[in-house]
Write a protein that holds these residues in place. Structure first.
Motif, PDB file in Angstrom:
ATOM      1  N   TYR A   1      34.913  41.423  41.119  1.00 53.40           N
ATOM      2  CA  TYR A   1      33.975  42.522  40.951  1.00 53.40           C
ATOM      3  C   TYR A   1      34.685  43.876  41.053  1.00 53.40           C
ATOM      4  O   TYR A   1      34.390  44.794  40.279  1.00 53.40           O
ATOM      5  CB  TYR A   1      32.840  42.450  41.985  1.00 53.40           C
TER       6      TYR A   1
ATOM      7  N   LEU B   1      44.471  31.237  49.459  1.00 52.44           N
ATOM      8  CA  LEU B   1      43.729  30.615  50.555  1.00 52.44           C
ATOM      9  C   LEU B   1      43.215  29.243  50.140  1.00 52.44           C
ATOM     10  O   LEU B   1      43.270  28.282  50.916  1.00 52.44           O
ATOM     11  CB  LEU B   1      42.565  31.508  50.988  1.00 52.44           C
TER      12      LEU B   1
ATOM     13  N   THR C   1      34.810  38.849  45.074  1.00 50.97           N
ATOM     14  CA  THR C   1      34.952  40.257  45.431  1.00 50.97           C
ATOM     15  C   THR C   1      36.044  40.905  44.603  1.00 50.97           C
ATOM     16  O   THR C   1      35.855  41.985  44.028  1.00 50.97           O
ATOM     17  CB  THR C   1      35.285  40.387  46.930  1.00 50.97           C
TER      18      THR C   1
ATOM     19  N   LEU D   1      44.782  36.533  46.789  1.00 54.56           N
ATOM     20  CA  LEU D   1      44.626  36.008  48.146  1.00 54.56           C
ATOM     21  C   LEU D   1      43.601  34.877  48.182  1.00 54.56           C
ATOM     22  O   LEU D   1      43.784  33.892  48.906  1.00 54.56           O
ATOM     23  CB  LEU D   1      44.200  37.132  49.099  1.00 54.56           C
TER      24      LEU D   1
ATOM     25  N   VAL E   1      44.896  41.877  44.099  1.00 58.61           N
ATOM     26  CA  VAL E   1      45.426  41.221  45.297  1.00 58.61           C
ATOM     27  C   VAL E   1      44.355  40.350  45.944  1.00 58.61           C
ATOM     28  O   VAL E   1      44.644  39.242  46.406  1.00 58.61           O
ATOM     29  CB  VAL E   1      45.979  42.257  46.289  1.00 58.61           C
ATOM     30  N   LEU E   2      43.101  40.820  45.960  1.00 54.24           N
ATOM     31  CA  LEU E   2      42.022  40.002  46.537  1.00 54.24           C
ATOM     32  C   LEU E   2      41.888  38.686  45.778  1.00 54.24           C
ATOM     33  O   LEU E   2      41.739  37.615  46.382  1.00 54.24           O
ATOM     34  CB  LEU E   2      40.693  40.765  46.504  1.00 54.24           C
TER      35      LEU E   2
ATOM     36  N   PHE F   1      34.583  33.623  47.919  1.00 52.24           N
ATOM     37  CA  PHE F   1      34.090  34.971  48.189  1.00 52.24           C
ATOM     38  C   PHE F   1      35.161  36.016  47.859  1.00 52.24           C
ATOM     39  O   PHE F   1      34.884  37.043  47.236  1.00 52.24           O
ATOM     40  CB  PHE F   1      33.676  35.066  49.661  1.00 52.24           C
ATOM     41  N   LEU F   2      36.411  35.721  48.222  1.00 53.89           N
ATOM     42  CA  LEU F   2      37.499  36.654  47.943  1.00 53.89           C
ATOM     43  C   LEU F   2      37.692  36.810  46.443  1.00 53.89           C
ATOM     44  O   LEU F   2      37.870  37.920  45.931  1.00 53.89           O
ATOM     45  CB  LEU F   2      38.797  36.165  48.589  1.00 53.89           C
TER      46      LEU F   2
ATOM     47  N   LEU G   1      35.103  30.855  51.690  1.00 56.37           N
ATOM     48  CA  LEU G   1      35.734  32.159  51.906  1.00 56.37           C
ATOM     49  C   LEU G   1      36.638  32.507  50.726  1.00 56.37           C
ATOM     50  O   LEU G   1      36.645  33.643  50.230  1.00 56.37           O
ATOM     51  CB  LEU G   1      36.543  32.138  53.211  1.00 56.37           C
TER      52      LEU G   1
END
Lengths: 504, 178
Positions: free
Chosen positions: B38, B75, B35, B71, B67-68, B31-32, B28
């Motif tokens: 991108y 995480l 994302t 995060l 921010v993504l 993935f963050l 996850l």
């Protein structure tokens, strides 16, 4: 007053009365189904509702909303497995009552308490919506921008047990909201013309709530059947009434204000109500063994908070619960602009909704009390059919938005995201709120800066905006202090509260 | 989705014991980060807005992307320190068992088949197959009955949209038959 009367006129036409009845029945039926809460009920029925006129759809939604809430409490009493966080507390005493043969009384006090709380809450809405709307209409873009920021912040950080995961959900939602060409340039469209208009929020909502949930259940399907406690006609004795009416009123008093707050929700007031009733009860020894006060109070608080959430929704366009978020999606999808001007631009619609809440609430009591044994039967539906049905209707819903296979593909992609979020304990609400409010925040910021010709200080140039930023700063400080005092909060939190067991 | 480290909700790990790392959570986090990366990459490609756009089209994407990314890193750090997700519970969910990857994969396959076939065969056919397929994957053993229920639902919903809501759902190869 005139507006309210004309609202009742709209709500009481035979056609709309039919839609309200249909909504209440559908809402209860789907709400009783295990695994489906009010938010998923609304999400699944959203595409159908969008094909009707706004009036009928909103009235039906009011019925579904209250019906779904009622259905949820039935499940938690008869199954001891609450479908959503707001009915966790109801399950504590409610299921104990059911096990000791008092299911009928538990269902009755939940239903009548919901009716009392819903009625009081709706009357409060009649008074407060116009008053608040008058104040809110005067706010400028900077204040509105600040309030939306607060709403995003509160939904992510205050609700739920993991702030990190709250913000992960929020920013994923904001990223989804970026897709499209609203600014004149294609953002995150992957050169895909079908994405130029952005991702349809209906598809996202159905995917996250319905597909994600169905896949998640499929991954962990309980193979043995649950024990459903058989129930007869709900009724209460005189002593039950005597023990219920005060908790109903106190629960309402807890529920409505919390529901109306941007970060309220139903968890805190239901827990507060439970604690209060336990303290004030003349039969404290019954708590934990099935005390009727422990059902009456939280259930009233739950419904009053549901009514309360409509206040920020109708006056500010801010959703504070998943269910409110779906209603907002519906309003937006009709091309109606939610926000401070909603009451001014669409008074007929708003008052029809406010009137139909009472209608739905009354129908609920009249129709559902006698039908409780029938609803209990719905719990026995074979699970393969239940979840196949959810996937079927979700696919149908996404397909009917534009009749493009592409939307159904998006549905699956976001459904898998929804599955992953449930697996990793990432709450769903901040994502949906992010998708809805992200574009609006950009719009308000643009509007504020356009008026001030690019002068950034305009953002804190309005007193309301300053107050809102101060509140946010206070929340941040409070969070920081708590974080320092309990560095190992992550492990403590998990055992601490029942309310945190269910993560939205 | 990993089946090796199943989260145990509401229990956490025993204090004092070695923190159990939920390795899937790194996925996850990755993935963050991807994302976020991108979103940033996409934002770099945007040009200055029009003169009447005080907020540049790339302003919000920069914030969201950054921010993504942050995060995702946070995480990953939290995961390494033993942070456990609280997986969602529900009426029909039994978290004591591992993730049933096979069921989820088969359901996804059924949904993908629906996506690929819907334009050609039309909803009345693919809907029925979708329902029967999902019910079969989820453990229903009476396939004929599944198909019958599915057909009733899909043809029924087609006529409901056509007659009650006056919306014709594209009929696919059944065009003219329905």
């Amino acid at each position: 007053m005139d507006l309210l009367l004309s609202g009742f006129q709209a709500a009481l036409t035979p056609e709309n009365l039919l839609f309200a009845t249909l909504g209440v029945l559908l809402g209860t039926a789907v709400g009783v189904l295990p695994g489906i809460g009010p938010a998923m009920t609304l999400a699944l029925l959203l595409p159908v509702a969008l094909t009707m006129g706004p009036d009928s759809a909103i009235i039906m939604f009011a019925g579904i909303y209250y019906g779904g809430m009622y259905g949820g409490s039935t499940t938690s009493i008869l199954l001891n497995t609450p479908g959503e966080s707001s009915s966790v507390v109801t399950a504590i005493e409610g299921n104990k009552m059911a096990k000791s043969g008092r299911a009928a009384q538990a269902l009755a006090t939940a239903a009548i308490g919901s009716f009392v709380a819903g009625t009081i809450g709706t009357v409060l809405l009649w008074v407060l919506v116009p008053t608040v709307a008058d104040v809110v209409v005067k706010l400028g873009a900077p204040s509105y921008f600040a309030i939306m920021l607060l709403a995003l912040f509160a939904v992510s950080a205050v609700l739920g047990s993991s702030k990190l995961r709250g913000f992960i959900a929020l920013f994923l939602g904001l990223a989804i909201g970026l897709v499209g060409t609203t600014t004149g340039q294609a953002r995150l469209t992957f050169d895909q013309p079908l994405l130029a208009d952005g991702i349809d929020i209906v598809v996202v909502a159905v995917a996250i709530f319905a597909i994600g949930e169905a896949l998640w259940v499929a991954a962990h399907l309980r193979r043995k059947p649950l024990d459903v406690i058989p129930v007869g006609q709900p009724w209460m004795s005189k002593t039950d009434w005597g023990r219920s009416w005060k908790p109903w009123l106190r629960g309402t008093a807890f529920g409505f204000p919390f529901g109306a707050l941007p970060a309220g929700g139903a968890e805190v007031p239901t827990v507060l109500s439970y604690i209060t009733e336990k303290k004030l009860s003349k039969h404290p020894e019954e708590f934990g063994k099935g005390a009727i006060e422990g059902v009456a109070g939280p259930e009233a608080a739950n419904n009053a908070s549901a009514a309360g959430t409509l206040l920020p929704l109708l006056t500010l366009g801010l959703p504070t619960t998943a269910t409110a978020a779906i209603i907002l999606v519906a309003i937006t999808s009709f091309g109606i602009q939610p926000g401070p001007l909603l009451l001014e631009n669409e008074p007929d619609l708003v008052w029809a909704l406010l009137a139909s809440l009472i209608v739905a609430n009354t129908l609920l009591l009249v129709i559902n009390l006698p039908m409780a044994p029938l609803w209990a039967k719905i719990l026995q539906i074979p699970r393969p059919y239940l979840y196949a049905g959810i996937l079927f209707f979700a696919s149908l819903g996404a397909y009917t938005v534009n009749f493009q296979a592409f939307d159904v593909a998006l549905l699956l992609v976001f459904g898998v995201l929804g599955l992953a979020m449930r697996r990793f304990g990432v709450p769903v609400l901040p994502l949906i709120v992010g998708v809805i409010l992200g574009p609006k925040i950009e719009e308000q910021l643009t509007q504020a800066l356009a008026l001030s010709q690019g002068d950034v200080s305009t953002l804190w140039g309005e007193p309301v905006a300053v107050v809102v930023y101060a509140v946010m700063a206070l929340l941040l400080v409070a969070m920081g202090v708590r974080g320092i005092r309990r560095p190992d909060a992550a492990t403590e939190d998990t055992t601490e509260n029942t309310e945190e067991l269910v993560n939205r | 989705m990993s089946t090796t480290t199943e989260p145990h909700p509401a229990s956490g790990h025993e204090p004092g014991s070695r923190p159990v790392v939920d390795k899937a959570q790194y996925g996850l986090a990755a993935f963050l980060v991807l994302t976020g990366g991108y979103v940033l990459y996409d934002a770099v490609g945007l040009e200055d807005g029009f003169a009447d756009q005080p907020v540049q089209p790339y302003a919000l994407p920069y914030v969201v992307g950054a921010v993504l990314l942050l995060l995702g890193v946070l995480l990953a750090v939290a995961t390494a320190r033993g942070d456990q997700p609280e997986a969602e519970e529900g009426e029909d969910i039994d978290l004591t068992q591992g993730t049933d990857v096979r069921t989820v994969g088969l359901l996804a396959a059924v949904l993908i088949a629906n996506i690929l076939l819907i334009d050609w065969l039309g909803w009345a056919i693919t809907g029925a197959l979708l329902f029967a397929g999902c019910a079969g994957v989820l453990g229903s053993r009476s396939h004929i009955r599944d198909l019958a229920v599915g057909t009733a639902l899909s043809v029924g919903s087609w006529y409901f949209f056509y007659v009650v809501l006056a919306i014709p759902i594209p009929a696919g190869i059944l065009d003219g038959v329905l």
